[in-house]
Design a protein around this motif. Structure first.
Motif, PDB file in Angstrom:
ATOM      1  N   SER A 280       0.667  -1.009   0.012  1.00  0.00           N
ATOM      2  CA  SER A 280       0.062   0.099   0.028  1.00  0.00           C
ATOM      3  C   SER A 280       0.954   1.375  -0.044  1.00  0.00           C
ATOM      4  CB  SER A 280      -0.749   0.021   1.319  1.00  0.00           C
ATOM      5  OG  SER A 280      -0.067   0.086   2.538  1.00  0.00           O
ATOM      6  N   ARG A 281       0.215   2.366  -0.055  1.00  0.00           N
ATOM      7  CA  ARG A 281       0.983   3.821   0.095  1.00  0.00           C
ATOM      8  C   ARG A 281       1.689   4.035   1.378  1.00  0.00           C
ATOM      9  NH1 ARG A 281      -2.091   7.589   2.734  1.00  0.00           N
ATOM     10  NH2 ARG A 281      -0.821   9.380   1.632  1.00  0.00           N
ATOM     11  N   ASP A 282       1.487   3.136   2.334  1.00  0.00           N
ATOM     12  CA  ASP A 282       2.449   3.327   3.584  1.00  0.00           C
ATOM     13  C   ASP A 282       3.714   2.699   3.599  1.00  0.00           C
ATOM     14  OD1 ASP A 282      -0.162   4.316   4.686  1.00  0.00           O
ATOM     15  OD2 ASP A 282      -0.978   2.419   5.129  1.00  0.00           O
ATOM     16  N   TYR A 283       4.004   1.913   2.286  1.00  0.00           N
ATOM     17  CA  TYR A 283       5.364   1.346   2.238  1.00  0.00           C
ATOM     18  C   TYR A 283       6.406   2.094   1.712  1.00  0.00           C
ATOM     19  CZ  TYR A 283       2.972  -2.799   4.484  1.00  0.00           C
ATOM     20  OH  TYR A 283       2.527  -3.752   5.101  1.00  0.00           O
ATOM     21  N   TYR A 284       7.530   2.076   2.192  1.00  0.00           N
ATOM     22  CA  TYR A 284       8.687   2.849   1.394  1.00  0.00           C
ATOM     23  C   TYR A 284       9.924   2.241   1.498  1.00  0.00           C
ATOM     24  CZ  TYR A 284       5.262   6.602   2.265  1.00  0.00           C
ATOM     25  OH  TYR A 284       4.180   7.561   2.311  1.00  0.00           O
ATOM     26  N   ARG A 285      10.750   2.744   0.576  1.00  0.00           N
ATOM     27  CA  ARG A 285      12.258   2.015   0.449  1.00  0.00           C
ATOM     28  C   ARG A 285      13.148   3.284   0.431  1.00  0.00           C
ATOM     29  NH1 ARG A 285      13.444  -0.100  -5.248  1.00  0.00           N
ATOM     30  NH2 ARG A 285      14.365   2.103  -5.208  1.00  0.00           N
ATOM     31  N   VAL A 286      14.305   3.255   1.229  1.00  0.00           N
ATOM     32  CA  VAL A 286      15.073   4.491   1.565  1.00  0.00           C
ATOM     33  C   VAL A 286      16.823   3.633   1.173  1.00  0.00           C
ATOM     34  CG1 VAL A 286      13.817   5.740   2.844  1.00  0.00           C
ATOM     35  CG2 VAL A 286      15.686   4.033   4.003  1.00  0.00           C
ATOM     36  N   ALA A 287      17.431   4.263   0.300  1.00  0.00           N
ATOM     37  CA  ALA A 287      18.730   3.578   0.009  1.00  0.00           C
ATOM     38  C   ALA A 287      19.396   4.286   1.410  1.00  0.00           C
ATOM     39  CB  ALA A 287      19.439   4.432  -0.964  1.00  0.00           C
ATOM     40  N   ILE A 288      20.528   3.373   1.483  1.00  0.00           N
ATOM     41  CA  ILE A 288      21.696   3.769   2.633  1.00  0.00           C
ATOM     42  C   ILE A 288      22.745   4.627   1.843  1.00  0.00           C
ATOM     43  CG2 ILE A 288      23.242   2.850   4.268  1.00  0.00           C
ATOM     44  CD1 ILE A 288      21.678   0.214   3.933  1.00  0.00           C
ATOM     45  N   LYS A 289      23.019   5.730   2.366  1.00  0.00           N
ATOM     46  CA  LYS A 289      23.656   6.642   1.621  1.00  0.00           C
ATOM     47  C   LYS A 289      25.173   7.193   2.504  1.00  0.00           C
ATOM     48  CE  LYS A 289      22.081   9.720  -1.048  1.00  0.00           C
ATOM     49  NZ  LYS A 289      22.324   9.264  -2.567  1.00  0.00           N
ATOM     50  N   SER A 290      25.730   8.218   2.521  1.00  0.00           N
ATOM     51  CA  SER A 290      26.968   8.509   3.328  1.00  0.00           C
ATOM     52  C   SER A 290      26.359   8.788   4.733  1.00  0.00           C
ATOM     53  CB  SER A 290      27.546   9.739   2.797  1.00  0.00           C
ATOM     54  OG  SER A 290      26.488  10.946   2.950  1.00  0.00           O
ATOM     55  N   ALA A 291      27.212   9.122   5.558  1.00  0.00           N
ATOM     56  CA  ALA A 291      26.919   9.074   7.139  1.00  0.00           C
ATOM     57  C   ALA A 291      26.069  10.474   6.961  1.00  0.00           C
ATOM     58  CB  ALA A 291      28.124   9.197   7.887  1.00  0.00           C
ATOM     59  N   ALA A 292      26.594  11.657   6.458  1.00  0.00           N
ATOM     60  CA  ALA A 292      26.057  13.059   6.520  1.00  0.00           C
ATOM     61  C   ALA A 292      24.725  12.734   5.805  1.00  0.00           C
ATOM     62  CB  ALA A 292      26.769  14.002   5.944  1.00  0.00           C
ATOM     63  N   ASP A 293      24.449  12.278   5.051  1.00  0.00           N
ATOM     64  CA  ASP A 293      23.242  12.179   4.435  1.00  0.00           C
ATOM     65  C   ASP A 293      22.192  11.336   5.138  1.00  0.00           C
ATOM     66  OD1 ASP A 293      23.758  13.685   2.255  1.00  0.00           O
ATOM     67  OD2 ASP A 293      24.091  12.107   0.778  1.00  0.00           O
ATOM     68  N   ASN A 294      22.685  10.208   5.808  1.00  0.00           N
ATOM     69  CA  ASN A 294      21.801   9.250   6.578  1.00  0.00           C
ATOM     70  C   ASN A 294      21.247  10.185   7.784  1.00  0.00           C
ATOM     71  OD1 ASN A 294      22.248   7.080   4.774  1.00  0.00           O
ATOM     72  ND2 ASN A 294      23.939   6.360   5.813  1.00  0.00           N
ATOM     73  N   GLN A 295      22.224  11.079   8.276  1.00  0.00           N
ATOM     74  CA  GLN A 295      21.839  11.728   9.592  1.00  0.00           C
ATOM     75  C   GLN A 295      20.905  12.686   9.202  1.00  0.00           C
ATOM     76  OE1 GLN A 295      25.635  13.261  10.625  1.00  0.00           O
ATOM     77  NE2 GLN A 295      26.125  11.142  11.377  1.00  0.00           N
ATOM     78  N   ARG A 296      21.018  13.392   7.795  1.00  0.00           N
ATOM     79  CA  ARG A 296      19.831  14.436   7.558  1.00  0.00           C
ATOM     80  C   ARG A 296      18.698  13.626   7.310  1.00  0.00           C
ATOM     81  NH1 ARG A 296      20.385  18.544   2.563  1.00  0.00           N
ATOM     82  NH2 ARG A 296      18.217  19.477   2.601  1.00  0.00           N
TER      83      ARG A 296
END
Length: 357
Positions: A329-345
């Motif tokens: 459903s629209r409640d599901y998402y996928r996020v890439a794992i990126k650099s430490a700074a981007d992940n923190q943001r």
């Protein structure tokens, strides 16, 4: 609108900004960027652009064969793994197929193009979005012409149980079911051997690999198909359009699998950043998070009134919604794992959006 991640320009236009201002968590690309070894090689060999590539891509196929200890005749390189999904389906011409859902959209599109009847094996939250022994029963009952299986799965990032995977391979072999295993993200798993070592034992086994994600070359695009069915690989090569791989993508495949420092650095980055991001996402009460093993994380927003993609886009962060995956459903998402700074943001933005900051 594109059904895939990485559609940064369209989203930037939507909110009235430049694409460069958006942090893209929707495409699962290695944040280390293109290997320096490849950058140097491209600059040194710019003259490749002035002549046609070898239509047989002999050097490329030889380099891939050396990396996987097989014959060049076992391999067909392509313009990304997606081209090869369509090529193998066109070759097999299956009348019926079994797809695990949720799963990568291009399997279904390729099968629909040849008029194949598609059966869905639905993986649910109750099953942990993993196949189990029931899949073996379905295979025996349906006897489809082919089965697509992603290891790890996209979008969940989960690997099937190793013993179950081997049982699936054996079952498909016994009933002459073409098994197409998508290992596009398996390079991110340093301890996963994959199924390439078993090619000689299972002639109905086809394996898809991608260099696009791990080596951060989505603009070049390069993937390859491997099989012990040498006649089938040869026939697919003969039926394909000429020159689908550009000169610099072919050059990439000839050299980057030898770049051990880059490969090691990638594994070290992921070993550090995947648990960090998983822990911080799982700590947010409004999120349900699955602990995958790839370079992306699958999650569900438990507050259905929030469109997480749109809310984060206002903060110039783009994540992948999974509403167009069958079974989600629209409640599901996928996020890439990126650099430490981007992940923190990302974590800070989620805390603000979800009110946990």
């Amino acid at each position: 609108m594109s059904e895939h991640g990485g559609n940064v320009l369209e989203m930037a236009l939507k909110i009235g900004t430049d694409a460069e201002n958006i942090i893209d968590f929707s495409a699962n690309i290695n944040p280390l960027g293109m290997p320096n070894s490849l950058k140097t090689a491209i600059v040194e060999q710019l003259a490749r652009a002035e002549r046609y590539p070898d239509v047989e891509y002999r050097q490329l196929h030889s380099a891939l064969a050396r990396a996987h200890h097989c014959l060049p005749e076992n391999i067909m390189a392509g313009n990304g793994a997606t081209e090869l999904i369509y090529a193998v389906v066109q070759h097999l011409q299956p009348r019926s197929a079994l797809l695990l859902t949720p799963g990568f959209a291009e399997y279904r599109r390729a099968l629909q193009r040849v008029g194949c009847q598609i059966h869905d094996y639905a993986m649910s939250e109750a099953d942990g979005y993993q196949p189990n022994e029931r899949l073996l029963d379905v295979l025996v009952q349906l006897r489809p012409d082919c089965l697509f299986l992603a290891t790890p799965n996209n979008p969940t990032g989960l690997m099937p149980d190793a013993m179950l995977l081997q049982a699936i391979v054996q079952c498909c072999h016994q009933y002459q079911i073409a098994l197409i295993v998508d290992e596009a993200f398996i390079d991110f798993l340093p301890d996963a051997p994959g199924l390439i070592p078993q090619l000689a034992d299972f002639p109905h086994l086809y394996i898809l690999r991608s260099l696009t994600k791990f080596f951060a070359i989505p603009g070049l695009r390069l993937g390859y198909l491997l099989s012990g069915n040498l006649a089938g690989i040869q026939q697919m090569k003969q039926q394909r359009e000429p020159w689908t791989i550009n000169a610099f993508a072919a050059l990439a495949g000839e050299i980057i699998l030898d770049d051990q420092p880059y490969i090691q650095a990638t594994h070290e980055w992921l070993a550090e950043q995947r648990p960090w991001l998983y822990q911080h996402l799982a700590a947010l009460p409004a999120l349900q998070v699955w602990q995958g093993c790839a370079n992306y994380i699958f999650l569900r927003c438990l507050r259905s009134e929030i469109d997480l993609q749109q809310a984060l886009l206002q903060q110039h962060i783009l994540i992948r919604h999974c509403a167009n995956y069958p079974g989600l459903s629209r409640d599901y998402y996928r996020v890439a794992i990126k650099s430490a700074a981007d992940n923190q943001r990302l974590v800070i933005a989620l805390q603000q959006v979800l009110g946990h900051g």
